[in-house]
Design a protein around this motif. Structure first.
Motif, PDB file in Angstrom:
ATOM      1  N   LEU A  71      43.149  40.650  48.622  1.00 19.67           N
ATOM      2  CA  LEU A  71      44.122  40.208  47.638  1.00 19.67           C
ATOM      3  C   LEU A  71      43.919  38.744  47.274  1.00 19.67           C
ATOM      4  O   LEU A  71      44.025  38.355  46.110  1.00 19.67           O
ATOM      5  CB  LEU A  71      45.543  40.424  48.159  1.00 19.67           C
ATOM      6  CG  LEU A  71      46.665  40.011  47.196  1.00 19.67           C
ATOM      7  CD1 LEU A  71      46.579  40.799  45.900  1.00 19.67           C
ATOM      8  CD2 LEU A  71      48.027  40.213  47.844  1.00 19.67           C
ATOM      9  N   SER A  72      43.600  37.921  48.270  1.00 19.36           N
ATOM     10  CA  SER A  72      43.370  36.497  48.012  1.00 19.36           C
ATOM     11  C   SER A  72      42.205  36.293  47.054  1.00 19.36           C
ATOM     12  O   SER A  72      42.240  35.410  46.194  1.00 19.36           O
ATOM     13  CB  SER A  72      43.105  35.756  49.323  1.00 19.36           C
ATOM     14  OG  SER A  72      44.224  35.824  50.184  1.00 19.36           O
ATOM     15  N   ARG A  73      41.169  37.098  47.195  1.00 17.14           N
ATOM     16  CA  ARG A  73      40.023  37.000  46.283  1.00 17.14           C
ATOM     17  C   ARG A  73      40.436  37.347  44.856  1.00 17.14           C
ATOM     18  O   ARG A  73      39.979  36.724  43.897  1.00 17.14           O
ATOM     19  CB  ARG A  73      38.892  37.930  46.742  1.00 17.14           C
ATOM     20  CG  ARG A  73      38.111  37.384  47.915  1.00 17.14           C
ATOM     21  CD  ARG A  73      36.971  38.309  48.286  1.00 17.14           C
ATOM     22  NE  ARG A  73      36.047  38.520  47.171  1.00 17.14           N
ATOM     23  CZ  ARG A  73      35.041  37.711  46.873  1.00 17.14           C
ATOM     24  NH1 ARG A  73      34.817  36.631  47.600  1.00 17.14           N
ATOM     25  NH2 ARG A  73      34.237  37.995  45.856  1.00 17.14           N
ATOM     26  N   VAL A  74      41.314  38.348  44.722  1.00 16.04           N
ATOM     27  CA  VAL A  74      41.802  38.722  43.390  1.00 16.04           C
ATOM     28  C   VAL A  74      42.612  37.579  42.791  1.00 16.04           C
ATOM     29  O   VAL A  74      42.451  37.226  41.619  1.00 16.04           O
ATOM     30  CB  VAL A  74      42.656  40.004  43.455  1.00 16.04           C
ATOM     31  CG1 VAL A  74      43.312  40.281  42.106  1.00 16.04           C
ATOM     32  CG2 VAL A  74      41.793  41.191  43.861  1.00 16.04           C
ATOM     33  N   ILE A  75      43.492  36.983  43.596  1.00 14.88           N
ATOM     34  CA  ILE A  75      44.323  35.876  43.115  1.00 14.88           C
ATOM     35  C   ILE A  75      43.451  34.702  42.673  1.00 14.88           C
ATOM     36  O   ILE A  75      43.720  34.047  41.664  1.00 14.88           O
ATOM     37  CB  ILE A  75      45.318  35.428  44.201  1.00 14.88           C
ATOM     38  CG1 ILE A  75      46.281  36.569  44.553  1.00 14.88           C
ATOM     39  CG2 ILE A  75      46.093  34.199  43.750  1.00 14.88           C
ATOM     40  CD1 ILE A  75      47.115  37.065  43.416  1.00 14.88           C
ATOM     41  N   ASP A  76      42.386  34.441  43.430  1.00 16.12           N
ATOM     42  CA  ASP A  76      41.471  33.350  43.086  1.00 16.12           C
ATOM     43  C   ASP A  76      40.795  33.562  41.730  1.00 16.12           C
ATOM     44  O   ASP A  76      40.371  32.596  41.091  1.00 16.12           O
ATOM     45  CB  ASP A  76      40.391  33.193  44.163  1.00 16.12           C
ATOM     46  CG  ASP A  76      40.933  32.564  45.441  1.00 16.12           C
ATOM     47  OD1 ASP A  76      42.017  31.952  45.382  1.00 16.12           O
ATOM     48  OD2 ASP A  76      40.278  32.682  46.495  1.00 16.12           O
ATOM     49  N   HIS A  77      40.693  34.834  41.330  1.00 20.34           N
ATOM     50  CA  HIS A  77      40.042  35.149  40.053  1.00 20.34           C
ATOM     51  C   HIS A  77      41.034  35.846  39.113  1.00 20.34           C
ATOM     52  O   HIS A  77      40.650  36.704  38.304  1.00 20.34           O
ATOM     53  CB  HIS A  77      38.816  36.045  40.283  1.00 20.34           C
ATOM     54  CG  HIS A  77      37.771  35.415  41.153  1.00 20.34           C
ATOM     55  ND1 HIS A  77      37.773  35.541  42.526  1.00 20.34           N
ATOM     56  CD2 HIS A  77      36.707  34.618  40.850  1.00 20.34           C
ATOM     57  CE1 HIS A  77      36.746  34.865  43.022  1.00 20.34           C
ATOM     58  NE2 HIS A  77      36.084  34.297  42.040  1.00 20.34           N
ATOM     59  N   LEU A  78      42.285  35.459  39.217  1.00 19.65           N
ATOM     60  CA  LEU A  78      43.329  36.101  38.432  1.00 19.65           C
ATOM     61  C   LEU A  78      43.076  35.973  36.936  1.00 19.65           C
ATOM     62  O   LEU A  78      43.370  36.892  36.166  1.00 19.65           O
ATOM     63  CB  LEU A  78      44.699  35.495  38.786  1.00 19.65           C
ATOM     64  CG  LEU A  78      45.927  36.241  38.269  1.00 19.65           C
ATOM     65  CD1 LEU A  78      45.995  37.642  38.862  1.00 19.65           C
ATOM     66  CD2 LEU A  78      47.197  35.475  38.605  1.00 19.65           C
ATOM     67  N   ASP A  79      42.511  34.843  36.529  1.00 19.66           N
ATOM     68  CA  ASP A  79      42.245  34.648  35.105  1.00 19.66           C
ATOM     69  C   ASP A  79      41.300  35.708  34.563  1.00 19.66           C
ATOM     70  O   ASP A  79      41.499  36.244  33.464  1.00 19.66           O
ATOM     71  CB  ASP A  79      41.687  33.243  34.848  1.00 19.66           C
ATOM     72  CG  ASP A  79      40.440  32.938  35.671  1.00 19.66           C
ATOM     73  OD1 ASP A  79      40.234  33.600  36.716  1.00 19.66           O
ATOM     74  OD2 ASP A  79      39.683  32.038  35.276  1.00 19.66           O
ATOM     75  N   LYS A  80      40.277  36.052  35.353  1.00 19.63           N
ATOM     76  CA  LYS A  80      39.316  37.061  34.914  1.00 19.63           C
ATOM     77  C   LYS A  80      39.969  38.444  34.834  1.00 19.63           C
ATOM     78  O   LYS A  80      39.694  39.219  33.914  1.00 19.63           O
ATOM     79  CB  LYS A  80      38.121  37.106  35.864  1.00 19.63           C
ATOM     80  CG  LYS A  80      37.281  35.835  35.848  1.00 19.63           C
ATOM     81  CD  LYS A  80      36.101  35.942  36.804  1.00 19.63           C
ATOM     82  CE  LYS A  80      35.273  34.662  36.789  1.00 19.63           C
ATOM     83  NZ  LYS A  80      34.140  34.728  37.738  1.00 19.63           N
ATOM     84  N   VAL A  81      40.838  38.737  35.816  1.00 14.46           N
ATOM     85  CA  VAL A  81      41.518  40.035  35.826  1.00 14.46           C
ATOM     86  C   VAL A  81      42.448  40.156  34.624  1.00 14.46           C
ATOM     87  O   VAL A  81      42.476  41.174  33.933  1.00 14.46           O
ATOM     88  CB  VAL A  81      42.310  40.229  37.138  1.00 14.46           C
ATOM     89  CG1 VAL A  81      43.022  41.582  37.123  1.00 14.46           C
ATOM     90  CG2 VAL A  81      41.400  40.134  38.347  1.00 14.46           C
ATOM     91  N   VAL A  82      43.224  39.095  34.377  1.00 16.26           N
ATOM     92  CA  VAL A  82      44.154  39.095  33.246  1.00 16.26           C
ATOM     93  C   VAL A  82      43.406  39.251  31.931  1.00 16.26           C
ATOM     94  O   VAL A  82      43.799  40.031  31.052  1.00 16.26           O
ATOM     95  CB  VAL A  82      45.015  37.814  33.241  1.00 16.26           C
ATOM     96  CG1 VAL A  82      45.803  37.711  31.936  1.00 16.26           C
ATOM     97  CG2 VAL A  82      45.964  37.804  34.426  1.00 16.26           C
TER      98      VAL A  82
END
Length: 234
Positions: free
Chosen positions: A153-164
């Motif tokens: 989850l932390s890795r996802v949060i770190d790249h939240l901009d890309k996911v969004v």
């Protein structure tokens, strides 16, 4: 799945969401949800397990919903319910003194939603422009005591901009519930998402939580908030 099994799955899922404790046939019998013997309930639970809707943790006699079980619950039991009055009042308070639409107001809304949902919340104003809060709510959930889950989850949060950015044009005006492996924010989580529009500007509102999240409450929170934001189009 027969109606009795559907009702049984609904009870197991609702109770597990509430307590985070596996649900046993004894609990269901004692709760008076069925006028059936424990043996009959156990047989029905075994059927649900064989069909992949619930699983049997090694250390417990109870059952928990699987991703398939949560999906069935959302698809069949989620209702378009009116948000509780106290929750409406807290959200309304965020906008009470608003004269013009401002991003800071949505940040305050996100904080209120994080408090009400006990999950994480993000607001995307446009591509590469977003705000999130409530991560501590996520990490306090029992599911996130596992190191690997927190790491992913932390890795996802770190790249939240890309996911969004990836999902920005895929989300529409209908509130969408995305569970587990279908969730762009990680297979150990679920999210409730909706697009909002103010004047010529679009954005995404989302609640991020464990797959054990309170889907009904979060659905109502996102839908009500979306309606309030859209009404600011002036």
């Amino acid at each position: 799945m027969n109606p009795r099994q559907q009702n049984l799955l609904k009870i197991i899922t609702s109770q597990y969401i509430k307590t985070a404790q596996p649900v046993s046939s004894k609990f269901i019998t004692e709760a008076g949800n069925f006028d059936l013997s424990s043996a009959t309930i156990r047989n029905e639970m075994a059927e649900l397990e064989d069909q992949g809707y619930i699983s049997h943790p090694h250390t417990s006699a109870g059952r928990v919903p699987t991703e398939l079980g949560y999906q069935f619950f959302v698809d069949n039991f989620l209702q378009d319910l009116k948000l509780a009055k106290k929750q409406q009042e807290l959200i309304d308070k965020t906008f009470k003194s608003l004269k013009n639409f401002e991003p800071r107001t949505l940040k305050e809304l996100a904080k209120s939603l994080a408090e009400l949902s006990d999950n994480a919340v993000f607001i995307a104003f446009a591509d590469n422009d977003f705000y999130y809060t409530g991560l501590s709510n996520l990490f306090e959930q029992p599911e996130f005591t596992q190191h690997q889950v927190v790491y992913h989850l932390s890795r996802v949060i770190d790249h939240l901009d890309k996911v969004v950015n990836k999902i920005f044009n895929k989300i529409d005006s209908e509130v969408e519930v995305v569970i587990g492996s279908k969730n762009p924010f990680g297979q150990d989580c679920s999210s409730v998402l909706a697009k909002y529009q103010v004047k010529n500007s679009q954005g995404i509102l989302g609640i991020l939580g464990p797959t054990r999240m309170d889907y009904q409450t979060n659905f109502s929170l996102v839908k009500y908030s979306q309606q309030i934001i859209n009404s600011l189009d002036r």
